[in-house]
Design an enzyme around this catalytic site. Structure first.
Site, PDB file in Angstrom:
ATOM      1  N   LEU A  21      48.593  42.957  33.819  1.00 20.57           N
ATOM      2  CA  LEU A  21      47.381  42.129  33.814  1.00 20.57           C
ATOM      3  C   LEU A  21      46.942  41.242  35.173  1.00 20.57           C
ATOM      4  CD1 LEU A  21      47.122  40.825  30.092  1.00 20.57           C
ATOM      5  CD2 LEU A  21      45.814  42.621  31.252  1.00 20.57           C
ATOM      6  N   GLY A  24      50.697  35.294  39.249  1.00 19.55           N
ATOM      7  CA  GLY A  24      50.645  33.965  39.412  1.00 19.55           C
ATOM      8  C   GLY A  24      51.724  33.314  40.084  1.00 19.55           C
ATOM      9  N   GLY A  25      51.347  32.144  40.107  1.00 22.50           N
ATOM     10  CA  GLY A  25      52.519  31.268  40.759  1.00 22.50           C
ATOM     11  C   GLY A  25      53.727  31.041  39.586  1.00 22.50           C
ATOM     12  N   GLY A  27      54.680  33.557  37.470  1.00 24.43           N
ATOM     13  CA  GLY A  27      55.302  34.914  36.799  1.00 24.43           C
ATOM     14  C   GLY A  27      54.095  35.964  36.941  1.00 24.43           C
ATOM     15  N   GLN A  28      54.796  37.227  36.182  1.00 18.06           N
ATOM     16  CA  GLN A  28      53.932  38.555  36.363  1.00 18.06           C
ATOM     17  C   GLN A  28      53.161  38.444  34.502  1.00 18.06           C
ATOM     18  OE1 GLN A  28      53.202  40.995  38.428  1.00 18.06           O
ATOM     19  NE2 GLN A  28      51.707  41.558  36.705  1.00 18.06           N
ATOM     20  N   VAL A  29      52.118  38.791  34.653  1.00 14.37           N
ATOM     21  CA  VAL A  29      51.484  38.794  33.106  1.00 14.37           C
ATOM     22  C   VAL A  29      51.388  40.288  32.747  1.00 14.37           C
ATOM     23  CG1 VAL A  29      49.538  38.117  31.673  1.00 14.37           C
ATOM     24  CG2 VAL A  29      50.466  36.650  33.806  1.00 14.37           C
ATOM     25  N   ASP A 156      44.439  22.620  36.380  1.00 15.82           N
ATOM     26  CA  ASP A 156      44.024  23.879  37.117  1.00 15.82           C
ATOM     27  C   ASP A 156      42.847  24.524  36.494  1.00 15.82           C
ATOM     28  OD1 ASP A 156      44.163  25.613  39.213  1.00 15.82           O
ATOM     29  OD2 ASP A 156      45.616  26.931  38.539  1.00 15.82           O
TER      30      ASP A 156
END
Length: 547
Positions: A21, A24-25, A27-29, A156
């Site tokens: 998907l 980001g800061g 990890g991997q989604v 955020d």
């Protein structure tokens, strides 16, 4: 969605991975589905997704290995996961389960089948109409109430963390970013930005002061201004002075609210007050939106965006029917050793299997389900019925636009320039792709100008992992340079398709004016120009012309 990489795990805990998907800061989604009967290390009893927006699918975030190696981060991550479980309500993506103690920690939340506000405004539709912005303000205020009631501060709130569904907006990634705050090392995310997104940071975040729920209200004001106008209220990092000038404007200048609906302008301005105590609370935001007495449209989104919701539901259904979308392993280059068991990454599994366990481990270390196919089929069928119902409801609300797409009629469904929906199906032929190389059509020197800045981008031939991009920017008082390696190249070698670049590194210039960049995508336009889009950036992508 994008294909799983050959070295991505098959499972994370009890979740079977289907596609990527994003990253980001933290990890991997991944898009994933829970295995029938799969045991969860810490299933959340408080997760109650609202009907109409969530599915049986999950968004599973696998923490970056360098963060997993930090004991302090693990402690904070464990604490924040426990707090995030307490967030209830229908306006967030609930935490389903997590394992902070796995070799590589992970977190699973309910998957929301809908586009982000950033995608809707920047690519699919444009600024939202006034009624939709009022509904957005109401929904986000409810979400912030739920988050703050759990003792969390989001920190955020930005368009990329807001997903649009048929029954309102959903806020994702609530509270988890707090675990990153005191990690040793630069306070930067993988996209090279300060913790949080510069255009949506509150002044107290920039100053490093103690944070309260009021910082989320500032983010709410910036989000509403962006939704109504398509612009950030204090400008963007590509204006003269870059990020440093943007942060200065946030702390010193008044916001540009031209284009914000008159009935919401005072509310947005009050949310963007410099002093936290001067901002309204989420409850006060709700009261002021209700006091406007202007009708909130039903459905709350314009028809083209409702059509997009249908596309998301259909794409998810296709993805689940087809199973994991995984690229075949790329043959090793000459002289490159094959990965060995000693060097392979240890992915988290569902735990040590017992003789009665419904899961077992494969020799490669990834868990393989042994549940009956009948159980899996029943689960998939239930999910299919749910997703089809979402698509039909959206089709009715959108006046049949989704139906036209599903039946093959050639009807435009998105804003000009938005990429067509793609996705593998169960009948797609399997093939082994060649190693990624930069298409020859992209090679050369390109130039763009924006806000008095001159950008020079040079692309040189190379393969995956090889630096192929060098980028420089020149403006009064600014001189920065970056380099980025090739990550992927989708499409024909002639250049039809896109080129993916890995995160960039600074080769010349000093922070905070010059900071690393995130992943980016290059694509050639029919007129011969080149667009580079930075992942998760609220700014419009630059268009380059060949020199």
């Amino acid at each position: 969605m994008e294909q799983l990489h050959p070295r991505d795990p098959q499972h994370i805990g009890p979740y079977h991975l289907l596609a990527r998907l994003g990253a980001g800061g933290m990890g991997q989604v991944y898009l994933a589905r829970r295995d029938p009967g799969g045991a969860s290390p810490t299933a959340s009893p408080a997760a109650h997704p609202a009907a109409g927006a969530t599915t049986g699918a999950a968004a599973v975030k696998l923490i970056h290995p360098h963060l997993a190696a930090d004991p302090g981060f693990r402690t904070r991550f464990r604490r924040e996961v426990a707090a995030a479980r307490l967030v209830g309500g229908a306006r967030t993506a609930p935490v389903l389960d997590a394992d902070p103690d796995a070799d590589i920690p992970w977190l699973a939340t309910a998957y929301i089948a809908g586009p982000s506000l950033r995608q809707a405004v920047a690519r699919d539709f444009g600024p939202l109409p006034a009624g939709s912005v009022r509904a957005l303000a109401e929904g986000l205020a409810y979400a912030l109430q739920d988050i703050h009631r759990a003792g969390l501060v989001h920190r955020d709130l930005k368009p990329g963390n807001i997903l649009l569904t048929l029954d309102g907006p959903r806020v994702i990634d609530f509270g988890i970013a707090r675990a990153l705050e005191t990690t040793d090392g630069p306070a930067l995310t993988q996209t090279g930005e300060l913790l949080g997104s510069p255009g949506f940071l509150a002044p107290e975040q920039i100053h490093g002061a103690a944070l309260t729920p009021a910082c989320d209200v500032f983010g709410l004001g910036a989000v509403l201004a962006y939704a109504a106008t398509g612009r950030l209220p204090f400008g963007d990092p590509e204006q003269p002075g870059g990020i440093a000038a943007l942060l200065l404007r946030i702390t010193e200048a008044e916001p540009d609210l031209a284009g914000v609906p008159p009935e919401l302008r005072d509310l947005v301005r009050d949310c963007l007050r410099k002093e936290p105590a001067a901002r309204p609370s989420p409850a006060e935001v709700l009261a002021r939106v209700a006091a406007e007495r202007a009708p909130v449209p039903d459905p709350w989104l314009p028809a083209p965006l409702l059509a997009r919701l249908g596309l998301h539901a259909v794409a998810l259904l296709d993805r689940e029917d087809a199973g994991p979308d995984r690229a075949a392993p790329t043959p090793p280059r000459a002289g490159e050793p094959e990965p060995s068991a000693a060097t392979a990454t240890r992915w988290p599994s569902a735990g040590t299997p017992s003789p009665s366990s419904s899961r077992s481990s494969s020799p490669s270390g990834s868990a393989v389900p042994s549940a009956s196919s009948a159980s899996a089929s029943a689960s998939a069928s239930a999910s299919s019925v749910f997703l089809v119902s979402i698509a039909l409801v959206v089709a009715v609300a959108a006046g049949g636009t989704v139906y036209a797409f599903m039946t093959g009629d050639d009807q435009p469904l998105s804003a000009p320039g938005a990429p067509p929906a793609t996705g593998a199906t169960a009948s797609s032929p399997a093939s082994i792709p060649p190693p990624a190389v930069l298409p020859a059509a992209y090679a050369g020197t390109w130039r763009a100008t924006s806000g008095g800045q001159s950008w020079r981008l040079t692309l040189t031939p190379g393969g995956a992992g090889t630096p192929v991009m060098s980028l420089t920017v020149q403006a009064p008082g600014i001189a920065c340079a970056w380099s980025a390696p090739l990550d992927s190249a989708a499409g024909a070698p002639a250049g039809a398709g896109t080129v993916g670049l890995a995160p960039s590194t600074v080769t010349s210039g000093a922070a905070p004016t010059c900071t690393p960049g995130g992943r980016s995508t290059l694509r050639l336009l029919p007129d011969g120009s080149l667009v580079r889009e930075l992942a998760d950036s609220p700014s419009a992508p630059l268009t380059y012309h060949r020199q």
